[in-house]
Write a protein that holds these residues in place. Structure first.
Motif, PDB file in Angstrom:
ATOM      1  N   GLU A 131       0.980  -1.440   0.157  1.00  0.00           N
ATOM      2  CA  GLU A 131       0.122  -0.268   0.120  1.00  0.00           C
ATOM      3  C   GLU A 131       0.861   0.845   0.461  1.00  0.00           C
ATOM      4  O   GLU A 131       0.420   2.031   0.093  1.00  0.00           O
ATOM      5  CB  GLU A 131      -1.411  -0.031   1.030  1.00  0.00           C
ATOM      6  CG  GLU A 131      -0.107  -0.002   2.519  1.00  0.00           C
ATOM      7  CD  GLU A 131      -1.071  -0.111   3.734  1.00  0.00           C
ATOM      8  OE1 GLU A 131      -2.274   0.354   3.722  1.00  0.00           O
ATOM      9  OE2 GLU A 131      -0.435  -1.179   4.818  1.00  0.00           O
ATOM     10  N   ASP A 132       2.364   1.015   0.148  1.00  0.00           N
ATOM     11  CA  ASP A 132       3.019   2.282   0.545  1.00  0.00           C
ATOM     12  C   ASP A 132       2.611   2.880  -1.285  1.00  0.00           C
ATOM     13  O   ASP A 132       2.824   2.630  -2.267  1.00  0.00           O
ATOM     14  CB  ASP A 132       4.745   2.172   0.371  1.00  0.00           C
ATOM     15  CG  ASP A 132       4.626   1.267   2.033  1.00  0.00           C
ATOM     16  OD1 ASP A 132       3.509   1.524   2.236  1.00  0.00           O
ATOM     17  OD2 ASP A 132       5.753   1.646   3.389  1.00  0.00           O
ATOM     18  N   VAL A 173      -0.271   4.069  -4.713  1.00  0.00           N
ATOM     19  CA  VAL A 173       0.441   3.059  -4.221  1.00  0.00           C
ATOM     20  C   VAL A 173       1.146   2.119  -5.566  1.00  0.00           C
ATOM     21  O   VAL A 173       0.416   1.929  -6.484  1.00  0.00           O
ATOM     22  CB  VAL A 173      -1.035   2.450  -3.793  1.00  0.00           C
ATOM     23  CG1 VAL A 173      -1.640   2.822  -2.276  1.00  0.00           C
ATOM     24  CG2 VAL A 173      -2.343   1.741  -4.675  1.00  0.00           C
ATOM     25  N   LEU A 227      -3.284  -5.284   1.050  1.00  0.00           N
ATOM     26  CA  LEU A 227      -4.292  -5.641   0.516  1.00  0.00           C
ATOM     27  C   LEU A 227      -4.564  -6.149   0.128  1.00  0.00           C
ATOM     28  O   LEU A 227      -6.259  -6.111  -0.775  1.00  0.00           O
ATOM     29  CB  LEU A 227      -3.787  -4.068  -1.324  1.00  0.00           C
ATOM     30  CG  LEU A 227      -2.447  -3.058  -1.171  1.00  0.00           C
ATOM     31  CD1 LEU A 227      -2.138  -2.637  -2.561  1.00  0.00           C
ATOM     32  CD2 LEU A 227      -4.090  -1.748  -0.221  1.00  0.00           C
ATOM     33  N   ARG A 232      -7.803  -7.150   4.755  1.00  0.00           N
ATOM     34  CA  ARG A 232      -8.539  -5.487   5.256  1.00  0.00           C
ATOM     35  C   ARG A 232     -10.048  -6.119   5.996  1.00  0.00           C
ATOM     36  O   ARG A 232     -10.141  -5.434   7.189  1.00  0.00           O
ATOM     37  CB  ARG A 232      -9.201  -4.859   3.407  1.00  0.00           C
ATOM     38  CG  ARG A 232      -7.820  -4.647   2.978  1.00  0.00           C
ATOM     39  CD  ARG A 232      -6.301  -2.841   4.077  1.00  0.00           C
ATOM     40  NE  ARG A 232      -5.734  -2.922   3.392  1.00  0.00           N
ATOM     41  CZ  ARG A 232      -4.579  -1.941   4.108  1.00  0.00           C
ATOM     42  NH1 ARG A 232      -5.426  -1.541   5.199  1.00  0.00           N
ATOM     43  NH2 ARG A 232      -3.636  -2.071   3.820  1.00  0.00           N
ATOM     44  N   ILE A 283      -7.623   4.739  -0.504  1.00  0.00           N
ATOM     45  CA  ILE A 283      -7.231   5.016  -0.928  1.00  0.00           C
ATOM     46  C   ILE A 283      -8.701   5.143  -2.687  1.00  0.00           C
ATOM     47  O   ILE A 283      -9.407   3.968  -2.404  1.00  0.00           O
ATOM     48  CB  ILE A 283      -6.594   3.238  -1.597  1.00  0.00           C
ATOM     49  CG1 ILE A 283      -5.443   3.583  -0.408  1.00  0.00           C
ATOM     50  CG2 ILE A 283      -5.907   3.215  -3.036  1.00  0.00           C
ATOM     51  CD1 ILE A 283      -5.005   1.583  -0.307  1.00  0.00           C
ATOM     52  N   ARG A 289      -3.535   7.836  -2.549  1.00  0.00           N
ATOM     53  CA  ARG A 289      -3.233   7.336  -0.933  1.00  0.00           C
ATOM     54  C   ARG A 289      -3.602   8.453  -0.404  1.00  0.00           C
ATOM     55  O   ARG A 289      -2.973   9.439  -0.582  1.00  0.00           O
ATOM     56  CB  ARG A 289      -2.073   6.135  -0.329  1.00  0.00           C
ATOM     57  CG  ARG A 289      -2.269   5.842   0.422  1.00  0.00           C
ATOM     58  CD  ARG A 289      -1.067   4.904   0.868  1.00  0.00           C
ATOM     59  NE  ARG A 289      -1.052   4.103   2.468  1.00  0.00           N
ATOM     60  CZ  ARG A 289       0.090   4.587   2.960  1.00  0.00           C
ATOM     61  NH1 ARG A 289       1.275   5.177   2.431  1.00  0.00           N
ATOM     62  NH2 ARG A 289       0.028   4.297   4.316  1.00  0.00           N
ATOM     63  N   SER A 304      -6.603   2.370   4.270  1.00  0.00           N
ATOM     64  CA  SER A 304      -4.656   1.926   4.374  1.00  0.00           C
ATOM     65  C   SER A 304      -3.887   2.423   5.800  1.00  0.00           C
ATOM     66  O   SER A 304      -4.267   3.876   6.133  1.00  0.00           O
ATOM     67  CB  SER A 304      -3.965   2.593   2.952  1.00  0.00           C
ATOM     68  OG  SER A 304      -2.327   2.419   3.578  1.00  0.00           O
ATOM     69  N   THR A 305      -3.451   2.120   6.333  1.00  0.00           N
ATOM     70  CA  THR A 305      -2.837   2.603   7.802  1.00  0.00           C
ATOM     71  C   THR A 305      -1.188   3.091   6.950  1.00  0.00           C
ATOM     72  O   THR A 305      -0.702   2.852   6.174  1.00  0.00           O
ATOM     73  CB  THR A 305      -2.167   0.831   8.276  1.00  0.00           C
ATOM     74  OG1 THR A 305      -1.413  -0.252   7.736  1.00  0.00           O
ATOM     75  CG2 THR A 305      -3.552   0.449   8.889  1.00  0.00           C
ATOM     76  N   ARG A 310      -0.250   0.574  10.955  1.00  0.00           N
ATOM     77  CA  ARG A 310       0.602  -0.900  10.309  1.00  0.00           C
ATOM     78  C   ARG A 310       0.410  -1.753  11.882  1.00  0.00           C
ATOM     79  O   ARG A 310       0.381  -3.012  11.021  1.00  0.00           O
ATOM     80  CB  ARG A 310       1.266  -0.816   9.650  1.00  0.00           C
ATOM     81  CG  ARG A 310       1.852  -1.066   8.701  1.00  0.00           C
ATOM     82  CD  ARG A 310       2.848  -2.098   7.963  1.00  0.00           C
ATOM     83  NE  ARG A 310       2.786  -0.799   6.705  1.00  0.00           N
ATOM     84  CZ  ARG A 310       3.883   0.393   6.128  1.00  0.00           C
ATOM     85  NH1 ARG A 310       5.120  -0.327   6.335  1.00  0.00           N
ATOM     86  NH2 ARG A 310       3.057   1.052   5.116  1.00  0.00           N
TER      87      ARG A 310
END
Length: 513
Positions: A131-132, A173, A227, A232, A283, A289, A304-305, A310
């Protein structure tokens, strides 16, 4: 069993190492008050492990099979609460990313093998941070390259970074994005490689990373894609708790930051300019993001954390017994420890990943040959050799200074005898003294240069050693890719790292290959 030849050095000699983590490793109360450090070992004693979600275990099994990891039986045991759970994670960097990523994986496998050899089943999860959105960090790789200098003998080690860039600034992402073809082409050309499946055309950063890890570790490591929709959804309750206690979470983080500073430590994560901490992202439909600045309901599959939340999601969904992280991640846990109680999330035992650097055997022999001390490994060749100036250099300087003093004494005596009779001689004596000093210095300099040429091999050796361990002034495992070492040594590299790595230790090793 460890092979001979490794150097073991205190982490205090590792440049830029976190003061908080050094104190925490040493059991200093001012550090352990923020993050407990049990003395009974890495894995806690036997506890009642509740069953995990079978649906999540099934989804993880399906996703791992796509990458060539067949861990169905492990996941069934894990879902039934019948195994110790070990977790670490990392961004899905191109071609595996820096060496410290491999060190995390080797640490997990070392702990797993140790447990299983004593009859305790263990499941290893590696969290893929797909997700970064930091494309620049993910889409680059720093590789060691050797060049031959003009004499055709002396080698110089350089760090070559290959990278891809986006055409425009984006928060998209990175995990689901295709690896740029130019990046793949450059890597294959550098190593004259046939194209492997994990670099096939159109493969994403996430899938490429996962398939490479599967090729290296087989089914010893289960991969958890951040993801994955089922993952999730399994974290939906936690996301609801964060939203419901948003202000309390912000207050707890601000209070903890103040406590850390009062104890002499800097918090790992700082708030935004508005004074609030980033807790969640969303997202959007384009894959960008976006920061969530205030509490609101978010579809779990779109949530998304952040760096602070996270670990909470990992702990809530996977319920690890042990989390293995680098110094920054250990510091994250010290910062978020109050949130585990606030949000009713179980706290794992936190362990530091093992720290290793790699060097060719030939290069590492220079340490003994030059008598290098641990604190000198990250300085410079000039500093190392200056401290080991050849005896001949000192002797040349001593003799030159001694001869110059003797001659000056004689000239002074001549002046004392002749000046009363010839006053104009003073200028000639002054000029002569200047010439003598110049020629003595020139003679000594030429002699020292001749000795230095003779000592060039030692200088080149010191420079190659330091360029190997600290390329471009940065510690090797932080910047240098592990792929070139794996390409050269294959399975031997992995087995050697697992054998030699020391989880949760106050030292690091330099391993000869």
């Amino acid at each position: 069993m460890s092979e001979p030849g490794c150097l073991r050095l205190p982490l205090a000699h590792y440049p830029g190492f976190s003061p908080f983590v050094l104190d925490w490793l040493a059991g200093e109360p001012r550090a352990t008050r923020f993050l407990s450090r049990p003395s009974a070992g890495i894995v806690p004693g036997a506890t009642d492990r509740e069953p995990r979600g079978a649906a999540l275990a099934s989804a993880l099994d399906v996703s791992n099979r796509r990458w060539g990891i067949f861990a169905g039986e492990q996941l069934q045991r894990w879902a039934a609460g019948e195994s110790v759970t070990l977790v670490a994670g990392q961004q899905t960097g191109f071609a595996g990313g820096p060496l410290y990523t491999l060190a995390k994986l080797a640490t997990l496998v070392k702990i797993k093998r140790g447990l299983e050899s004593s009859g305790v089943p263990a499941t290893v999860f590696f969290w893929l941070a797909t997700e970064d959105h930091d494309f620049d960090e993910v889409a680059q790789l720093s590789l060691p390259v050797s060049t031959i200098e003009g004499d055709g003998v002396n080698r110089q080690l350089d760090l070559l970074t290959i990278r891809a860039t986006r055409a425009y600034e984006s928060k998209r992402v990175v995990g689901p994005m295709p690896v740029p073809e130019a990046l793949i082409t450059e890597l294959l050309a550098l190593y004259d490689l046939p194209r492997p499946a994990w670099l096939r055309e159109g493969i994403t950063f996430g899938d490429s990373f996962a398939e490479l890890i599967a090729a290296v570790f087989g089914s010893e490591v289960v991969l958890a894609d951040a993801l994955l929709p089922e993952l999730r959804r399994a974290g939906a309750d936690l996301l609801g708790r964060i939203n419901g206690r948003w202000s309390a979470v912000q207050d707890a983080l601000r209070a903890r930051a103040g406590e850390l500073r009062a104890a002499g430590y800097e918090p790992q994560v700082l708030p935004r300019d508005d004074g609030d901490y980033t807790l969640l992202f969303e997202i959007d439909g384009r894959g960008d993001r976006r920061i969530v600045e205030s509490p609101r309901a978010i579809d779990p599959e779109r949530a998304s954390t952040s760096a602070l939340t996270r670990p909470l999601l990992q702990d809530f969904v996977l319920r690890p017994d042990v989390f293995v992280g680098g110094p920054s991640e250990v510091a994250y846990y010290a910062q978020i420890a109050p949130l585990h109680g606030l949000l009713q999330v179980g706290m794992p035992r936190v362990a530091l990943r093992g720290h290793v650097l790699l060097a060719p055997k030939r290069v590492l022999r220079f340490v003994g040959r030059l008598g290098i001390e641990p604190e000198e490994l990250f300085t410079s060749a000039d500093e190392i050799l200056a401290a080991r100036e050849p005896a001949a250099v000192g002797e040349v300087r001593r003799l030159a200074a001694e001869a110059e003093r003797d001659l000056m004494d004689k000239i002074e005596r001549i002046g004392q005898l002749a000046l009363p009779a010839e006053h104009s001689l003073a200028r000639a004596i002054t000029r002569s003294v200047g010439h003598i000093e110049y020629h003595f210095a020139k003679l000594a300099g030429r002699a020292i240069k001749a000795i230095a040429r003779k000592d060039r091999e030692r200088w080149s050796a010191a420079r190659e050693l330091l360029a190997t361990l600290c390329p471009d002034g940065k510690v090797q495992d932080r910047v240098m890719a592990w792929f070139p070492f794996w390409h050269l040594h294959g399975r031997y590299l992995v087995d050697r790292l697992v054998d030699e790595i020391d989880p949760d230790a106050g030292s690091f090793k330099v391993i000869p290959l």
